[in-house]
Design a protein around this motif. Structure first.
Motif, PDB file in Angstrom:
ATOM      1  N   LYS A 449     -22.332-111.229 -62.911  1.00  0.00           N
ATOM      2  CA  LYS A 449     -21.662-112.667 -62.689  1.00  0.00           C
ATOM      3  C   LYS A 449     -20.357-112.709 -62.963  1.00  0.00           C
ATOM      4  O   LYS A 449     -19.709-113.596 -63.677  1.00  0.00           O
ATOM      5  N   GLY A 450     -19.598-111.359 -62.769  1.00  0.00           N
ATOM      6  CA  GLY A 450     -18.131-111.236 -63.071  1.00  0.00           C
ATOM      7  C   GLY A 450     -17.799-111.219 -64.689  1.00  0.00           C
ATOM      8  O   GLY A 450     -16.537-110.691 -64.719  1.00  0.00           O
ATOM      9  N   LYS A 451     -18.714-110.845 -65.433  1.00  0.00           N
ATOM     10  CA  LYS A 451     -18.431-110.647 -67.086  1.00  0.00           C
ATOM     11  C   LYS A 451     -18.560-109.328 -67.306  1.00  0.00           C
ATOM     12  O   LYS A 451     -19.813-109.064 -67.000  1.00  0.00           O
ATOM     13  N   GLN A 452     -18.005-108.695 -68.047  1.00  0.00           N
ATOM     14  CA  GLN A 452     -18.111-107.331 -68.302  1.00  0.00           C
ATOM     15  C   GLN A 452     -18.959-107.416 -69.544  1.00  0.00           C
ATOM     16  O   GLN A 452     -18.596-107.765 -70.844  1.00  0.00           O
ATOM     17  N   LEU A 453     -20.255-107.103 -69.435  1.00  0.00           N
ATOM     18  CA  LEU A 453     -21.248-107.049 -70.556  1.00  0.00           C
ATOM     19  C   LEU A 453     -21.248-105.608 -71.325  1.00  0.00           C
ATOM     20  O   LEU A 453     -20.914-105.549 -72.244  1.00  0.00           O
ATOM     21  N   LEU A 454     -21.522-104.630 -70.438  1.00  0.00           N
ATOM     22  CA  LEU A 454     -21.445-103.104 -70.785  1.00  0.00           C
ATOM     23  C   LEU A 454     -20.158-102.526 -70.378  1.00  0.00           C
ATOM     24  O   LEU A 454     -19.944-102.481 -69.302  1.00  0.00           O
ATOM     25  N   SER A 455     -19.659-101.648 -71.147  1.00  0.00           N
ATOM     26  CA  SER A 455     -18.271-101.249 -70.934  1.00  0.00           C
ATOM     27  C   SER A 455     -18.397-100.090 -69.856  1.00  0.00           C
ATOM     28  O   SER A 455     -19.433 -99.438 -69.578  1.00  0.00           O
ATOM     29  N   ALA A 456     -17.674-100.341 -68.788  1.00  0.00           N
ATOM     30  CA  ALA A 456     -17.588 -99.564 -67.532  1.00  0.00           C
ATOM     31  C   ALA A 456     -17.643 -98.047 -67.911  1.00  0.00           C
ATOM     32  O   ALA A 456     -18.098 -97.094 -67.270  1.00  0.00           O
ATOM     33  N   SER A 457     -16.799 -97.748 -69.090  1.00  0.00           N
ATOM     34  CA  SER A 457     -16.776 -96.113 -69.502  1.00  0.00           C
ATOM     35  C   SER A 457     -18.131 -95.845 -70.021  1.00  0.00           C
ATOM     36  O   SER A 457     -18.525 -94.604 -69.664  1.00  0.00           O
ATOM     37  N   TRP A 458     -18.907 -96.518 -70.651  1.00  0.00           N
ATOM     38  CA  TRP A 458     -20.384 -96.322 -70.749  1.00  0.00           C
ATOM     39  C   TRP A 458     -21.068 -95.958 -69.836  1.00  0.00           C
ATOM     40  O   TRP A 458     -21.990 -95.023 -69.850  1.00  0.00           O
ATOM     41  N   VAL A 459     -21.040 -96.921 -68.801  1.00  0.00           N
ATOM     42  CA  VAL A 459     -21.850 -96.822 -67.628  1.00  0.00           C
ATOM     43  C   VAL A 459     -21.418 -95.076 -66.879  1.00  0.00           C
ATOM     44  O   VAL A 459     -22.205 -94.491 -66.273  1.00  0.00           O
ATOM     45  N   ALA A 460     -20.181 -95.107 -66.865  1.00  0.00           N
ATOM     46  CA  ALA A 460     -19.737 -93.924 -66.306  1.00  0.00           C
ATOM     47  C   ALA A 460     -20.281 -92.529 -67.150  1.00  0.00           C
ATOM     48  O   ALA A 460     -20.597 -91.573 -66.427  1.00  0.00           O
ATOM     49  N   LYS A 461     -20.233 -92.679 -68.448  1.00  0.00           N
ATOM     50  CA  LYS A 461     -20.680 -91.566 -69.073  1.00  0.00           C
ATOM     51  C   LYS A 461     -22.185 -91.414 -68.893  1.00  0.00           C
ATOM     52  O   LYS A 461     -22.629 -90.230 -68.731  1.00  0.00           O
ATOM     53  N   THR A 462     -22.917 -92.563 -68.759  1.00  0.00           N
ATOM     54  CA  THR A 462     -24.346 -92.442 -68.596  1.00  0.00           C
ATOM     55  C   THR A 462     -24.515 -91.838 -67.251  1.00  0.00           C
ATOM     56  O   THR A 462     -25.507 -91.067 -66.818  1.00  0.00           O
ATOM     57  N   PHE A 463     -23.718 -92.240 -66.075  1.00  0.00           N
ATOM     58  CA  PHE A 463     -23.981 -91.498 -64.994  1.00  0.00           C
ATOM     59  C   PHE A 463     -23.207 -90.540 -64.543  1.00  0.00           C
ATOM     60  O   PHE A 463     -22.344 -90.315 -63.677  1.00  0.00           O
ATOM     61  N   THR A 464     -23.021 -89.528 -65.772  1.00  0.00           N
ATOM     62  CA  THR A 464     -22.176 -88.240 -65.509  1.00  0.00           C
ATOM     63  C   THR A 464     -23.405 -87.078 -65.575  1.00  0.00           C
ATOM     64  O   THR A 464     -24.466 -87.394 -66.304  1.00  0.00           O
ATOM     65  N   LYS A 465     -23.415 -86.243 -64.739  1.00  0.00           N
ATOM     66  CA  LYS A 465     -24.640 -85.204 -64.621  1.00  0.00           C
ATOM     67  C   LYS A 465     -24.305 -84.199 -66.052  1.00  0.00           C
ATOM     68  O   LYS A 465     -23.533 -83.355 -66.063  1.00  0.00           O
TER      69      LYS A 465
END
Length: 546
Positions: A449-465
């Motif tokens: 809902k427009g608020k950054q809860l979990l850092s985008a950088s952690w999502v990117a690391k998580t979604f790295t092969k």
């Protein structure tokens, strides 16, 4: 008279000789019914205790419905241990039952369809048992090796030949033993029953796309959907061709496009999605790093534990990084896919301290930390413990504050370790729609809902092969998320996803705004994961992708 005595002596000699050939003492014939039917497999429509069973209960015909209750009872003349002894007379009794078991062969209308050498771990009291009852189909969710075996028979040709009409099903049992090569004995029991197959007639209402009810908490999508595709899928679920599916939710462009429930589940059902809960450990690690409770994912275990206090200490254990546990690539001697592995999760659950179980494990000399993927549940338990010890108030309160409450998830249930810590090995129960909220957080790169809860950088690391998954083509592992690519009409669609025993999935697609949740309870069934792949490949994705 002399002739009669000689005959009696001959009979006695054969009997004594037969006894000396046995290696263990058995239950023998437990009652006259057993003795009269030795060598026979009988079919029953319900679980009738042996002391109440009569020959009039033996089925000659049975209508096999999508959900049914069909049991078999073999009446044997000896125990499996003694049958195996005949195949390998030099082996001791306990060694025999580690190398062999029953072989089952299924025939339909006189043709062999499927043969299975039953895993040596199946069955109880093998030294003594001479008759037993097992369900081969069940409406009660029973957990039996025979049900899994019958499922494999159906998947490996049974469904194709058991067309509408009447068919003769025959089952044969033999002993087998693996002595480097498989050695099989003679038939020890067999039986037949007529199976009556009728495809149920479904109403349009039973297969129609289910309307989305009010108060979902989501904006409803008006995006087009290929309804016949979804109706075809719903039909297969209703016919139990796609088995034990409980929910399907599709979020497209952030809006609720599809919400369907099956097999007595509804919007409020809390689903046990087993190892889907592992992914939440990755999420909470991201929050803990983000809030400074943990420095980063490269910290080593010796920063959190005095590993010299545990068994099998080595500097290699000291150097295990949090990221190695997040990517299932630590060098612990643990592999859930290998039943012989010391660190297999089935060895962990009976212990009174799962973290100690994991940290006591030896290191595998064939592995280096961070280099090879092996599915290792105990390592995720350690991650949960690290978070629980590090964050303010412990893991459970921290998860509610940082994740569940901001997402509006109020009704959920943790399972717990023996130390009463929220169990990151799996078993976190939530509704299908709430799992979709979790998936959509990742689809939004950590925003809600427009608020950054979990850092985008952690999502990117998580979604790295992070590593390829051994034995699977073009499949990878991130930080407690899996990765694969579906190909629909020649176009690739990459997804990171959570998955759990039974077939439950949360798919977050990388290049299109699509989140798909499937909940299922086909626990331990061989079709659990493949049928969900089929649902995605053949029905859901073609129906919702333009």
């Amino acid at each position: 008279m002399k002739k009669l005595i000689l005959i009696l002596l001959s009979v006695c000699t054969i009997t004594v000789h037969g006894q000396t050939n046995d290696i263990v003492e058995t239950d023998g014939f437990v009652n006259p019914l057993h003795q009269a039917n030795a060598g026979r497999i009988v079919f029953m429509g319900s679980n009738i205790p042996l002391e109440q069973l009569k020959e009039t209960d033996f089925l000659t015909a049975y209508e096999l419905k999508p959900v049914s209750d069909l049991s078999i009872r073999p009446f044997l003349a000896n125990s499996i241990t003694n049958y195996l002894h005949q195949l390998a007379p030099d082996l001791p009794a306990d060694e025999l039952i580690k190398k062999g078991n029953y072989q089952f062969t299924f025939y339909v209308d006189g043709k062999s369809v499927y043969t299975e050498n039953l895993h040596y771990g199946a069955g109880l009291k093998k030294h003594t048992t001479t008759t037993f009852r097992v369900p081969i189909t069940s409406s009660k969710g029973e957990d039996w090796w025979a049900i899994y075996m019958f499922n494999r028979f159906m998947l490996n040709g049974g469904e194709k030949v058991l067309t509408d009409g009447t068919h003769q099903l025959k089952i044969e049992m033999r002993p087998y033993i693996n002595l480097g090569e498989i050695k099989v004995g003679d038939i020890i029991a067999q039986g037949e029953v007529q199976l009556i197959m009728k495809t149920p007639v479904l109403t349009q209402e039973e297969i129609a796309v289910q309307p989305i009810q009010a108060n979902s908490g989501w904006e409803i999508s008006n995006a087009p959907i290929d309804k016949p595709k979804i109706e075809e899928m719903n039909k297969l679920i209703a016919l139990n061709k796609l088995k034990e599916i409980t929910g399907v939710v599709v979020i497209k462009d952030g809006k609720l496009l599809l919400e369907e429930y099956f097999n007595k589940a509804d919007r409020n059902t809390l689903h046990d999605t087993r190892s889907v809960g592992k992914s939440f450990a990755s999420t909470m690690m991201g929050f803990a790093i983000q809030d400074g409770y943990i420095k980063n994912e490269n910290q080593t275990l010796n920063k959190f534990y005095d590993l010299k206090q545990y068994a099998n200490y080595s500097t290699k254990k000291d150097s295990v990084k949090l990221r190695d546990l997040l990517s299932m690539s630590s060098a612990f001697n643990g592999n859930d896919s290998n039943m012989e592995s010391p660190g297999n999760e089935e060895n962990m659950y009976p212990t009174d301290n799962w973290v100690k179980f994991a940290l006591d494990l030896p290191m595998d000399n064939s592995k280096a930390n961070g280099k090879r993927w092996d599915y290792f549940t105990a390592g995720v338990v350690v991650l949960g413990d690290v978070i629980d010890k590090s964050v303010h108030g412990g893991l459970e309160k921290y998860a509610d504050k940082k994740l569940f409450s901001p997402l509006g998830i109020k009704n959920y249930e943790w399972q717990y370790t023996p130390q009463k810590v929220a169990n990151t090995a799996g078993g976190l129960r939530m509704s299908t729609l709430d799992y979709a909220r979790y998936g959509q957080l990742y689809q939004n790169k950590g925003k809600w809902k427009g608020k950054q809860l979990l850092s985008a950088s952690w999502v990117a690391k998580t979604f790295t092969k992070q590593l390829p998954i051994g034995g699977r083509d073009n499949e990878y592992y991130g930080f407690l998320f899996w990765n694969k690519t579906f190909t629909i009409k020649g176009k690739n669609y990459e997804t990171f996803y959570c998955t759990g025993n039974g077939g439950s999935k949360i798919y977050v697609f990388k290049d299109i705004p699509l989140t798909v949740v499937i909940t299922a309870k086909a626990y331990g069934r061989p079709y659990g994961h493949p049928q969900v792949d089929k649902m995605m490949q053949e029905y859901i994705l073609p129906a919702v992708i333009k």
